[in-house]
Design a protein around this motif. Structure first.
Motif, PDB file in Angstrom:
ATOM      1  N   VAL A   1      77.065 -25.027  65.914  1.00 38.70           N
ATOM      2  CA  VAL A   1      75.685 -25.464  66.130  1.00 38.70           C
ATOM      3  C   VAL A   1      74.959 -25.621  64.792  1.00 38.70           C
ATOM      4  CG1 VAL A   1      73.447 -24.789  67.096  1.00 38.70           C
ATOM      5  CG2 VAL A   1      75.526 -24.494  68.450  1.00 38.70           C
ATOM      6  N   LEU A   2      75.142 -24.658  63.899  1.00 39.61           N
ATOM      7  CA  LEU A   2      74.480 -24.723  62.595  1.00 39.61           C
ATOM      8  C   LEU A   2      74.987 -25.906  61.768  1.00 39.61           C
ATOM      9  CD1 LEU A   2      74.453 -20.916  61.814  1.00 39.61           C
ATOM     10  CD2 LEU A   2      72.414 -22.367  61.842  1.00 39.61           C
TER      11      LEU A   2
ATOM     12  N   TYR B   1      78.434 -35.781  63.416  1.00 36.54           N
ATOM     13  CA  TYR B   1      79.127 -35.097  64.524  1.00 36.54           C
ATOM     14  C   TYR B   1      80.645 -35.132  64.380  1.00 36.54           C
ATOM     15  CZ  TYR B   1      80.935 -33.944  69.086  1.00 36.54           C
ATOM     16  OH  TYR B   1      81.664 -33.373  70.089  1.00 36.54           O
ATOM     17  N   GLY B   2      81.191 -36.303  64.090  1.00 35.44           N
ATOM     18  CA  GLY B   2      82.641 -36.407  63.991  1.00 35.44           C
ATOM     19  C   GLY B   2      83.221 -35.533  62.896  1.00 35.44           C
TER      20      GLY B   2
ATOM     21  N   VAL C   1      81.859 -32.632  61.642  1.00 38.72           N
ATOM     22  CA  VAL C   1      81.806 -31.213  61.988  1.00 38.72           C
ATOM     23  C   VAL C   1      82.776 -30.901  63.113  1.00 38.72           C
ATOM     24  CG1 VAL C   1      79.858 -31.374  63.610  1.00 38.72           C
ATOM     25  CG2 VAL C   1      80.279 -29.251  62.396  1.00 38.72           C
ATOM     26  N   ALA C   2      82.936 -31.829  64.070  1.00 41.34           N
ATOM     27  CA  ALA C   2      83.892 -31.602  65.154  1.00 41.34           C
ATOM     28  C   ALA C   2      85.305 -31.481  64.601  1.00 41.34           C
ATOM     29  CB  ALA C   2      83.814 -32.739  66.172  1.00 41.34           C
ATOM     30  N   ARG C   3      85.644 -32.350  63.672  1.00 38.55           N
ATOM     31  CA  ARG C   3      86.991 -32.282  63.088  1.00 38.55           C
ATOM     32  C   ARG C   3      87.196 -30.963  62.345  1.00 38.55           C
ATOM     33  NH1 ARG C   3      90.586 -36.877  60.205  1.00 38.55           N
ATOM     34  NH2 ARG C   3      92.102 -35.496  59.195  1.00 38.55           N
ATOM     35  N   MET C   4      86.214 -30.567  61.542  1.00 39.48           N
ATOM     36  CA  MET C   4      86.360 -29.334  60.780  1.00 39.48           C
ATOM     37  C   MET C   4      86.531 -28.133  61.697  1.00 39.48           C
ATOM     38  SD  MET C   4      84.017 -27.742  57.705  1.00 39.48           S
ATOM     39  CE  MET C   4      82.533 -27.473  58.672  1.00 39.48           C
TER      40      MET C   4
ATOM     41  N   LEU D   1      76.946 -32.904  53.267  1.00 36.47           N
ATOM     42  CA  LEU D   1      76.852 -31.442  53.384  1.00 36.47           C
ATOM     43  C   LEU D   1      76.442 -30.839  52.049  1.00 36.47           C
ATOM     44  CD1 LEU D   1      77.288 -28.723  54.829  1.00 36.47           C
ATOM     45  CD2 LEU D   1      79.726 -28.898  54.237  1.00 36.47           C
ATOM     46  N   VAL D   2      77.004 -31.356  50.985  1.00 38.14           N
ATOM     47  CA  VAL D   2      76.693 -30.916  49.620  1.00 38.14           C
ATOM     48  C   VAL D   2      75.822 -31.975  48.966  1.00 38.14           C
ATOM     49  CG1 VAL D   2      77.696 -30.490  47.342  1.00 38.14           C
ATOM     50  CG2 VAL D   2      78.774 -29.526  49.391  1.00 38.14           C
TER      51      VAL D   2
END
Length: 258
Positions: free
Chosen positions: A145-146, A153-154, A156-159, A178-179
């Motif tokens: 969620v964070l 989305y893709g 974070v879902a993969r990670m 992200l960075v």
């Protein structure tokens, strides 16, 4: 033994908070949990502190999340499960001063509670991001969620779904947002401190109001996601002994870097 190093520069208004358990890859035990909460609360009342940099000691890791050896007492009721990391971040302790994370080495699992409540991330080229939950038979709930507030989305879902099989490299983390800044090895702390010094030089009321407004834009989504998390964890997590078996069976396994 203290698990944090807190260094304040009164001339600039910048305080550096360092997770200081390099021998444990800066994993968060219950002592560090308590010290983080106390530190954020103390910084709320110190008006000489106008910006904060959060980093990890050593070269190997920013943090690897909750220490696997930490024993977290749990109530007997299924309606009152305790997650010790839910209150380790600055925002969850009502600190509305800007917090910049400086990442070197691994940042994984429960580290996302801290990164998710930082205002932006600076990383060096050794940084690597991953979430081992699914590999160990656990639901990545709060972490997902964070991170869904910080990454497409893709991505974070993969990670989250790839678990320990894949690590997101610093360059890719920068490419997807992200960075916010990528530095040479060992230079992330200096770069983050430089940003913090600039911000600390501005009138604090405007800065803190901006931090609060930015977080307000995410609060509804976080609250909705967090409301589902306890049920998903309760339903999806394997028993603790099976998690431990998977942990010891997979921790030395190969992974790819993306």
């Amino acid at each position: 033994m203290k698990t944090l190093d807190v260094s304040a520069d009164k001339s600039t208004g910048v305080t550096v908070v360092t997770l200081d358990r390099p021998q444990r890859l800066n994993a968060i035990d219950l002592t560090m949990h308590d010290e983080l909460r106390a530190t954020w609360r103390e910084l709320r009342f110190d008006d000489t502190v106008r910006a904060v940099v959060l980093t990890g000691a050593g070269e190997r890791a920013f943090s690897t999340g909750l220490d696997r050896d930490a024993v977290v007492p749990q109530p007997g009721s299924p309606y009152m499960a305790d997650d010790p990391l839910l209150r380790v971040g600055p925002k969850s302790n009502d600190l509305w001063k800007p917090v910049i994370a400086a990442v070197r080495g691994m940042a994984c699992g429960g580290a996302f509670y801290l990164l998710g409540e930082s205002d932006f991330l600076v990383a060096d080229t050794t940084a690597a991001f991953f979430d081992p939950h699914t590999s160990y038979g656990m639901v990545s709930a709060y972490e997902s969620v964070l991170m869904a507030q910080r990454m497409p989305y893709g991505e974070v879902a993969r990670m989250m779904l790839m678990g320990t099989a894949e690590r997101l490299c610093a360059q890719r983390a920068h490419d997807i947002g992200l960075v916010s800044e990528l530095t040479e090895p060992g230079a992330a702390l200096a770069a983050a401190t430089e940003c913090a010094t600039v911000i600390a030089g501005y009138p604090p009321e405007g800065v803190q109001g901006t931090v609060r407004a930015l977080w307000a834009a995410k609060e509804a989504a976080l609250a909705a996601g967090f409301a589902q998390a306890p049920h998903l964890v309760a339903l999806g997590n394997l028993p603790a002994e099976r998690q431990t078996e998977l942990f010891h069976g997979r921790r030395a396994g190969a992974f790819r870097v993306r």
